[in-house]
Design a protein around this motif. Structure first.
Motif, mmCIF file in Angstrom:
data_model
loop_
_atom_site.group_PDB
_atom_site.id
_atom_site.type_symbol
_atom_site.label_atom_id
_atom_site.label_comp_id
_atom_site.label_asym_id
_atom_site.label_seq_id
_atom_site.Cartn_x
_atom_site.Cartn_y
_atom_site.Cartn_z
ATOM 1 N N ILE A 134 4.329 -11.739 16.759
ATOM 2 C CA ILE A 134 3.737 -12.655 15.693
ATOM 3 C C ILE A 134 4.035 -11.975 14.465
ATOM 4 C CG2 ILE A 134 1.731 -13.617 15.058
ATOM 5 C CD1 ILE A 134 0.775 -13.626 17.856
ATOM 6 N N THR A 135 4.598 -12.781 13.472
ATOM 7 C CA THR A 135 4.955 -12.149 12.088
ATOM 8 C C THR A 135 3.361 -12.281 11.228
ATOM 9 O OG1 THR A 135 5.347 -14.301 11.051
ATOM 10 C CG2 THR A 135 7.140 -13.381 12.345
ATOM 11 N N LYS A 136 3.596 -11.393 10.004
ATOM 12 C CA LYS A 136 2.499 -11.170 9.285
ATOM 13 C C LYS A 136 2.226 -12.668 8.738
ATOM 14 C CE LYS A 136 0.640 -8.622 5.223
ATOM 15 N NZ LYS A 136 0.934 -7.189 4.733
ATOM 16 N N HIS A 137 3.152 -13.283 8.161
ATOM 17 C CA HIS A 137 3.265 -14.604 7.792
ATOM 18 C C HIS A 137 2.313 -15.546 8.701
ATOM 19 C CE1 HIS A 137 4.137 -18.262 5.502
ATOM 20 N NE2 HIS A 137 4.295 -18.975 6.681
ATOM 21 N N GLU A 138 2.452 -15.517 9.982
ATOM 22 C CA GLU A 138 1.768 -16.278 11.101
ATOM 23 C C GLU A 138 0.389 -16.052 10.877
ATOM 24 O OE1 GLU A 138 5.032 -17.437 14.325
ATOM 25 O OE2 GLU A 138 4.597 -15.404 13.948
ATOM 26 N N TYR A 139 0.070 -14.499 11.240
ATOM 27 C CA TYR A 139 -1.220 -14.089 10.718
ATOM 28 C C TYR A 139 -2.049 -14.542 9.561
ATOM 29 C CZ TYR A 139 -1.321 -11.217 15.015
ATOM 30 O OH TYR A 139 -1.262 -10.759 16.332
ATOM 31 N N ALA A 140 -1.402 -14.721 8.390
ATOM 32 C CA ALA A 140 -1.668 -15.195 7.431
ATOM 33 C C ALA A 140 -2.069 -16.536 7.511
ATOM 34 C CB ALA A 140 -0.832 -15.067 6.070
ATOM 35 N N ARG A 141 -1.390 -17.307 7.965
ATOM 36 C CA ARG A 141 -1.750 -18.869 8.453
ATOM 37 C C ARG A 141 -3.028 -18.829 9.437
ATOM 38 N NH1 ARG A 141 3.471 -21.613 10.740
ATOM 39 N NH2 ARG A 141 1.998 -23.260 10.987
ATOM 40 N N MET A 142 -3.211 -18.035 10.495
ATOM 41 C CA MET A 142 -4.264 -18.035 11.144
ATOM 42 C C MET A 142 -5.524 -17.640 10.378
ATOM 43 S SD MET A 142 -2.862 -15.981 14.614
ATOM 44 C CE MET A 142 -1.343 -16.396 15.145
ATOM 45 N N LEU A 143 -5.481 -16.514 9.411
ATOM 46 C CA LEU A 143 -6.617 -16.286 8.581
ATOM 47 C C LEU A 143 -6.897 -17.311 7.908
ATOM 48 C CD1 LEU A 143 -5.762 -12.685 7.297
ATOM 49 C CD2 LEU A 143 -7.704 -13.216 8.655
ATOM 50 N N ALA A 144 -5.951 -18.197 7.409
ATOM 51 C CA ALA A 144 -6.416 -19.375 6.333
ATOM 52 C C ALA A 144 -7.275 -20.510 7.195
ATOM 53 C CB ALA A 144 -5.028 -19.966 5.766
ATOM 54 N N THR A 148 1.099 -6.370 21.322
ATOM 55 C CA THR A 148 2.259 -5.232 20.883
ATOM 56 C C THR A 148 1.580 -3.998 20.443
ATOM 57 O OG1 THR A 148 2.331 -5.859 18.688
ATOM 58 C CG2 THR A 148 3.836 -6.849 20.192
ATOM 59 N N GLY A 149 0.193 -4.029 20.076
ATOM 60 C CA GLY A 149 -0.562 -3.018 19.719
ATOM 61 C C GLY A 149 -0.332 -2.519 18.187
ATOM 62 N N LYS A 150 0.599 -3.262 17.594
ATOM 63 C CA LYS A 150 0.885 -3.181 15.995
ATOM 64 C C LYS A 150 -0.387 -3.357 15.192
ATOM 65 C CE LYS A 150 5.904 -3.816 16.758
ATOM 66 N NZ LYS A 150 7.168 -4.863 16.357
ATOM 67 N N VAL A 151 -0.497 -2.742 14.190
ATOM 68 C CA VAL A 151 -1.561 -2.899 13.051
ATOM 69 C C VAL A 151 -0.616 -3.687 12.143
ATOM 70 C CG1 VAL A 151 -3.105 -2.141 11.604
ATOM 71 C CG2 VAL A 151 -2.782 -1.047 13.985
ATOM 72 N N ILE A 152 -1.585 -4.800 11.708
ATOM 73 C CA ILE A 152 -1.023 -5.848 10.494
ATOM 74 C C ILE A 152 -2.195 -5.757 9.388
ATOM 75 C CG2 ILE A 152 -0.528 -8.124 9.532
ATOM 76 C CD1 ILE A 152 0.065 -7.201 13.320
ATOM 77 N N ASN A 153 -2.006 -5.298 8.258
ATOM 78 C CA ASN A 153 -3.006 -5.202 7.366
ATOM 79 C C ASN A 153 -2.892 -6.161 6.071
ATOM 80 O OD1 ASN A 153 -4.607 -2.838 7.925
ATOM 81 N ND2 ASN A 153 -2.691 -1.572 7.780
ATOM 82 N N PHE A 154 -3.832 -6.660 5.615
ATOM 83 C CA PHE A 154 -3.865 -7.429 4.573
ATOM 84 C C PHE A 154 -4.847 -6.875 3.473
ATOM 85 C CE2 PHE A 154 -2.674 -10.253 7.878
ATOM 86 C CZ PHE A 154 -1.838 -11.272 7.457
ATOM 87 N N ASP A 155 -4.426 -6.585 2.432
ATOM 88 C CA ASP A 155 -5.031 -5.804 1.183
ATOM 89 C C ASP A 155 -5.863 -6.838 0.465
ATOM 90 O OD1 ASP A 155 -3.180 -6.890 -0.598
ATOM 91 O OD2 ASP A 155 -2.160 -5.080 -0.768
ATOM 92 N N GLU A 156 -6.712 -6.185 -0.334
ATOM 93 C CA GLU A 156 -7.611 -7.087 -1.117
ATOM 94 C C GLU A 156 -6.857 -7.882 -2.142
ATOM 95 O OE1 GLU A 156 -11.322 -6.624 -4.007
ATOM 96 O OE2 GLU A 156 -10.022 -4.605 -3.642
ATOM 97 N N THR A 157 -5.780 -7.888 -2.601
ATOM 98 C CA THR A 157 -4.642 -8.807 -3.282
ATOM 99 C C THR A 157 -4.119 -9.966 -2.342
ATOM 100 O OG1 THR A 157 -4.108 -7.126 -5.134
ATOM 101 C CG2 THR A 157 -2.962 -9.037 -4.911
ATOM 102 N N GLU A 158 -3.876 -9.461 -1.143
ATOM 103 C CA GLU A 158 -3.312 -10.271 -0.133
ATOM 104 C C GLU A 158 -4.568 -11.449 0.292
ATOM 105 O OE1 GLU A 158 0.450 -8.120 2.125
ATOM 106 O OE2 GLU A 158 -1.474 -7.701 2.115
ATOM 107 N N LEU A 159 -5.654 -11.008 0.502
ATOM 108 C CA LEU A 159 -6.652 -11.530 1.006
ATOM 109 C C LEU A 159 -7.143 -12.515 -0.139
ATOM 110 C CD1 LEU A 159 -8.694 -12.357 3.246
ATOM 111 C CD2 LEU A 159 -9.970 -10.358 2.681
ATOM 112 N N GLN A 160 -7.163 -12.081 -1.413
ATOM 113 C CA GLN A 160 -7.634 -12.980 -2.412
ATOM 114 C C GLN A 160 -6.584 -14.387 -2.630
ATOM 115 O OE1 GLN A 160 -7.146 -10.114 -5.540
ATOM 116 N NE2 GLN A 160 -9.518 -10.017 -5.780
ATOM 117 N N ALA A 161 -5.264 -14.101 -2.405
ATOM 118 C CA ALA A 161 -4.051 -14.911 -2.495
ATOM 119 C C ALA A 161 -4.464 -16.161 -1.391
ATOM 120 C CB ALA A 161 -2.884 -14.275 -2.385
ATOM 121 N N ILE A 162 -4.748 -15.482 -0.202
ATOM 122 C CA ILE A 162 -5.247 -16.679 1.037
ATOM 123 C C ILE A 162 -6.369 -17.497 0.459
ATOM 124 C CG2 ILE A 162 -5.950 -16.653 3.439
ATOM 125 C CD1 ILE A 162 -4.201 -14.248 3.800
#
Length: 297
Positions: A240-250, A274-288
């Protein structure tokens, strides 16, 4: 070399069979979760068994989800698989460790437990998925899938799964086979098959000697008695890509996102597959949040 799944039928039309070599896929899976030898063995058996079952009972774009929860120290096992040969899954406690069993092998049964159920949900692409559920038989996973096929699918089958893992967690071999009876099989035919299965050499031993999935079936039924129907590559689902996770957060409520921003200043997501960590920083979360707020959702 890509992993393969083969589907076959005996020439007398009495049995159908599926066999798989998933060694390379499991080598990749073993790197995801910092899993123990036991944890990798458990997940591998579930992935391989689910792949074979999906190819036995699904078609086209259909997929299934398998959940195994025996209340053991390994926790819950979750797998998704498709008829196209894609699979992914996780164990909630991949670092589980237990002493070896009486056969000096990883104690899968004790780690999985039997105080619970195996649940299979089939997604046919409609609004009404079908769910079947059976009590766990042994916690060995192969036995439990065998029991599910007979009780829920009404398809008497033998499911054998094998994952050989070194103590350091590296995968040596991973594969298995499933044999299902067809209407023309007599009780005598089934008895003969059970005898052959009882005397069949270990799957891991055969794979280390270079036998392919087709070879496993020829070894079981005899060279002249098996017709290979199809061969399918097996792979993990794309991550699952970071873009797809952004859509889930939205999809979260706006006030919940604003609270996360105010209190945590970002989001850390761990992909369970996968055990991978995906981070959304403050700016990215503000954009969502801004994009969601602009749409009035």
């Amino acid at each position: 070399m890509a992993d393969k799944l083969v589907r076959a039928i005996t020439e007398d039309g009495k049995f159908r069979a599926i066999a798989i070599d998933a060694t390379e896929m499991m080598k990749e899976v073993a790197t995801f979760h910092d899993a123990s030898q036991l944890g990798t063995t458990i997940l591998g058996r579930a992935l391989i068994g689910s792949l074979m079952m999906s190819n036995a009972i699904l078609k086209g774009e259909e997929r299934l989800a398998v959940s195994i929860d025996g209340q053991g120290p390994a926790g819950k096992i979750v797998v998704e698989a498709s008829a196209q040969g894609e699979v992914r899954g996780y164990v909630t406690n991949p670092q589980v460790t237990l002493p070896l069993n009486a056969k000096q092998q990883p104690d899968v049964a004790a780690a999985v437990g039997v105080d619970g159920f195996l649940t299979v949900t089939k997604d046919y692409g409609t609004d009404e998925p079908f769910t079947g559920k059976v009590a766990l038989a042994t916690g060995e996973i192969g036995d439990d899938l065998t029991y599910y096929m007979a009780k829920s699918e009404q398809i008497p089958s033998a499911v054998a799964v094998s994952v050989l893992v070194d103590p350091d967690g590296s995968v040596v071999t991973a594969g298995g086979f499933m044999v299902s009876t067809l209407p023309d099989a007599t009780d005598e035919d089934i008895d003969q098959l059970e005898t052959r299965l009882g005397n069949f050499p270990a799957i891991s031993t055969q794979m280390m000697e270079g036998y392919t999935p087709s070879d496993l079936l020829h070894n079981l039924f005899g060279d002249e008695k098996v017709q290979i129907l199809t061969t399918t590559e097996v792979n993990l689902y794309p991550a699952i890509t970071k873009h797809e996770y952004a859509r889930m957060l939205a999809t979260l409520p706006l006030n919940e996102l604003q609270t996360i921003l105010a209190e945590d200043h970002g989001v850390e997501i761990v992909d369970r597959f996968t055990g991978k960590v995906i981070n959304f920083d403050e700016t990215e979360l503000q954009a969502i949040i801004a994009s969601k707020d602009a749409t009035g959702l």
